[in-house]
Design a protein around this motif. Structure first.
Motif, PDB file in Angstrom:
ATOM      1  N   GLY A  55      21.940  43.573  53.310  1.00  0.00           N
ATOM      2  CA  GLY A  55      20.649  43.540  54.531  1.00  0.00           C
ATOM      3  C   GLY A  55      20.527  43.851  55.907  1.00  0.00           C
ATOM      4  N   ALA A  56      22.407  44.696  56.594  1.00  0.00           N
ATOM      5  CA  ALA A  56      22.426  45.100  57.855  1.00  0.00           C
ATOM      6  C   ALA A  56      22.249  46.785  57.818  1.00  0.00           C
ATOM      7  CB  ALA A  56      23.492  44.575  57.957  1.00  0.00           C
ATOM      8  N   LEU A  57      22.430  47.075  56.682  1.00  0.00           N
ATOM      9  CA  LEU A  57      23.081  48.760  55.948  1.00  0.00           C
ATOM     10  C   LEU A  57      21.478  49.089  55.731  1.00  0.00           C
ATOM     11  CD1 LEU A  57      26.283  48.763  54.700  1.00  0.00           C
ATOM     12  CD2 LEU A  57      25.332  49.860  56.951  1.00  0.00           C
ATOM     13  N   SER A  58      20.472  48.357  54.211  1.00  0.00           N
ATOM     14  CA  SER A  58      20.012  48.772  54.113  1.00  0.00           C
ATOM     15  C   SER A  58      18.487  48.835  54.520  1.00  0.00           C
ATOM     16  CB  SER A  58      19.155  48.694  52.573  1.00  0.00           C
ATOM     17  OG  SER A  58      18.888  46.540  53.388  1.00  0.00           O
ATOM     18  N   GLY A  59      18.578  48.472  56.097  1.00  0.00           N
ATOM     19  CA  GLY A  59      17.313  47.317  56.590  1.00  0.00           C
ATOM     20  C   GLY A  59      16.086  46.768  56.780  1.00  0.00           C
ATOM     21  N   HIS A  60      16.938  45.909  55.321  1.00  0.00           N
ATOM     22  CA  HIS A  60      16.108  44.494  54.678  1.00  0.00           C
ATOM     23  C   HIS A  60      15.735  43.398  55.649  1.00  0.00           C
ATOM     24  CE1 HIS A  60      15.060  41.044  52.128  1.00  0.00           C
ATOM     25  NE2 HIS A  60      15.527  40.476  52.628  1.00  0.00           N
ATOM     26  N   PHE A  61      17.238  43.386  56.981  1.00  0.00           N
ATOM     27  CA  PHE A  61      17.380  42.274  57.546  1.00  0.00           C
ATOM     28  C   PHE A  61      16.051  42.785  58.160  1.00  0.00           C
ATOM     29  CE2 PHE A  61      20.953  41.085  57.162  1.00  0.00           C
ATOM     30  CZ  PHE A  61      21.149  40.212  55.625  1.00  0.00           C
ATOM     31  N   ARG A  62      16.316  44.038  59.135  1.00  0.00           N
ATOM     32  CA  ARG A  62      15.142  44.110  60.012  1.00  0.00           C
ATOM     33  C   ARG A  62      13.654  44.451  59.372  1.00  0.00           C
ATOM     34  NH1 ARG A  62      13.608  49.142  60.113  1.00  0.00           N
ATOM     35  NH2 ARG A  62      14.765  50.140  58.704  1.00  0.00           N
ATOM     36  N   ARG A  63      13.695  45.074  58.651  1.00  0.00           N
ATOM     37  CA  ARG A  63      11.831  45.294  57.748  1.00  0.00           C
ATOM     38  C   ARG A  63      11.479  43.564  57.909  1.00  0.00           C
ATOM     39  NH1 ARG A  63      14.192  49.329  54.946  1.00  0.00           N
ATOM     40  NH2 ARG A  63      14.015  47.064  53.361  1.00  0.00           N
ATOM     41  N   HIS A  64      12.745  42.787  56.717  1.00  0.00           N
ATOM     42  CA  HIS A  64      11.274  41.293  56.657  1.00  0.00           C
ATOM     43  C   HIS A  64      11.799  40.030  57.418  1.00  0.00           C
ATOM     44  CE1 HIS A  64      10.290  43.652  52.591  1.00  0.00           C
ATOM     45  NE2 HIS A  64      11.179  43.765  52.831  1.00  0.00           N
ATOM     46  N   LEU A  65      13.134  39.805  58.473  1.00  0.00           N
ATOM     47  CA  LEU A  65      13.685  38.981  58.593  1.00  0.00           C
ATOM     48  C   LEU A  65      13.776  39.136  60.160  1.00  0.00           C
ATOM     49  CD1 LEU A  65      16.733  37.930  57.061  1.00  0.00           C
ATOM     50  CD2 LEU A  65      13.663  36.867  56.353  1.00  0.00           C
TER      51      LEU A  65
ATOM     52  N   ALA B  65      32.199  36.195  47.904  1.00  0.00           N
ATOM     53  CA  ALA B  65      31.947  37.621  47.725  1.00  0.00           C
ATOM     54  C   ALA B  65      29.837  38.068  47.799  1.00  0.00           C
ATOM     55  CB  ALA B  65      32.522  37.860  46.767  1.00  0.00           C
ATOM     56  N   ASN B  66      29.782  37.480  47.470  1.00  0.00           N
ATOM     57  CA  ASN B  66      28.126  37.913  47.744  1.00  0.00           C
ATOM     58  C   ASN B  66      27.990  37.677  48.783  1.00  0.00           C
ATOM     59  OD1 ASN B  66      26.022  38.490  45.832  1.00  0.00           O
ATOM     60  ND2 ASN B  66      25.454  35.700  46.655  1.00  0.00           N
ATOM     61  N   GLY B  67      28.167  36.929  49.743  1.00  0.00           N
ATOM     62  CA  GLY B  67      27.174  36.453  51.031  1.00  0.00           C
ATOM     63  C   GLY B  67      27.438  37.648  51.530  1.00  0.00           C
ATOM     64  N   LEU B  68      28.897  38.573  52.228  1.00  0.00           N
ATOM     65  CA  LEU B  68      29.837  39.157  52.550  1.00  0.00           C
ATOM     66  C   LEU B  68      28.608  40.497  51.609  1.00  0.00           C
ATOM     67  CD1 LEU B  68      33.397  39.148  52.737  1.00  0.00           C
ATOM     68  CD2 LEU B  68      31.660  38.569  54.474  1.00  0.00           C
ATOM     69  N   PHE B  69      28.101  40.628  50.980  1.00  0.00           N
ATOM     70  CA  PHE B  69      27.888  42.001  49.906  1.00  0.00           C
ATOM     71  C   PHE B  69      26.104  41.846  50.433  1.00  0.00           C
ATOM     72  CE2 PHE B  69      24.546  42.713  47.073  1.00  0.00           C
ATOM     73  CZ  PHE B  69      24.278  44.281  46.376  1.00  0.00           C
ATOM     74  N   TYR B  70      24.986  40.885  50.338  1.00  0.00           N
ATOM     75  CA  TYR B  70      24.216  40.344  50.750  1.00  0.00           C
ATOM     76  C   TYR B  70      23.853  40.412  52.358  1.00  0.00           C
ATOM     77  CZ  TYR B  70      19.964  38.077  52.528  1.00  0.00           C
ATOM     78  OH  TYR B  70      18.710  38.182  52.555  1.00  0.00           O
ATOM     79  N   LEU B  71      25.131  40.555  53.053  1.00  0.00           N
ATOM     80  CA  LEU B  71      24.561  40.673  54.595  1.00  0.00           C
ATOM     81  C   LEU B  71      25.032  41.778  55.019  1.00  0.00           C
ATOM     82  CD1 LEU B  71      26.982  37.567  56.813  1.00  0.00           C
ATOM     83  CD2 LEU B  71      24.819  37.950  56.371  1.00  0.00           C
ATOM     84  N   LEU B  72      26.106  42.945  53.924  1.00  0.00           N
ATOM     85  CA  LEU B  72      26.487  44.490  54.544  1.00  0.00           C
ATOM     86  C   LEU B  72      25.398  44.511  54.076  1.00  0.00           C
ATOM     87  CD1 LEU B  72      29.605  44.938  53.321  1.00  0.00           C
ATOM     88  CD2 LEU B  72      28.459  45.134  54.972  1.00  0.00           C
TER      89      LEU B  72
END
Length: 204
Positions: free
Chosen positions: A79-89, A70-77
């Motif tokens: 990270g993708a929708l907020s731009g966290h992955f794009r900005r930081h990873l 549950a927490n992993g799905l929340f984090y993946l969503l």
């Protein structure tokens, strides 16, 4: 003057600590399950396991699994929708990984608050992939008849156990490296509780 942005948004901090708890429970309870039927000629010390006995370890393992999923799905969503992955990873470039790895081995890797170096980016993507692998192989072990297609995808029940163990070992290795980096640069720990602020943002 506007307040600088936080280094670690609340959603990231919540996901981080829930993952830390779930992974610790899953690894220690998984070692208890492993001890009941070892894959290799060794067992884990009883103080390293969670649950007290096989049934208890299984109960802890499944409870932690659902929290991790549950927490992993929340984090993946997030990270993708907020731009966290794009900005930081992203991006992850091979040349930068080799450069930063060499600097890290020489203990000369500079640290900038809120900025992930290339090695960190690669490790975070790797541990996310290992998390997906450990969950899928775990489901194949849990329901090998109902999910026979998934068990077959992993080469059968016995090989799925080896995949599950290898993925767990990879996650455990990530945790060890992560804790070592925190020990080397302890000031990075406080912002993971408080959020911290990027003071350099005011200067830009």
């Amino acid at each position: 003057m506007s307040r600088p942005p936080v280094l670690h948004p609340l959603a990231v901090r919540i996901a981080h600590w829930l993952n830390a708890f779930a992974i610790a429970c899953m690894i220690s309870s998984g070692w208890g399950i492993y001890n009941a039927s070892p894959l290799f000629p060794f067992k884990f010390a009883s103080w390293m396991t969670l649950g007290g006995w096989l049934g208890g370890s299984i109960a802890w393992h499944f409870a932690a699994m659902w929290l991790l999923v549950a927490n992993g799905l929340f984090y993946l969503l997030y990270g993708a929708l907020s731009g966290h992955f794009r900005r930081h990873l992203l991006p992850v470039r091979a040349g930068e990984v080799w450069r930063d790895a060499g600097q890290a081995l020489r203990l000369k890797l500079p640290h900038q608050p809120g900025v992930y170096n290339a090695v960190q980016k690669l490790l975070y993507w790797a541990v996310m992939l290992l998390g997906i692998l450990v969950v899928l192989s775990g489901l194949a072990l849990w329901k090998p008849v109902q999910l026979d297609w998934l068990a077959d995808l992993f080469g059968g029940f016995d090989f799925a156990r080896k995949v599950h163990f290898a993925a767990m070992a990879g996650i455990a290795a990530f945790v060890v490296v992560h804790l070592a980096l925190v020990a080397i640069v302890p000031r990075t720990l406080i912002p993971m509780f408080t959020g911290g602020h990027d003071k350099k943002a005011n200067a830009s």
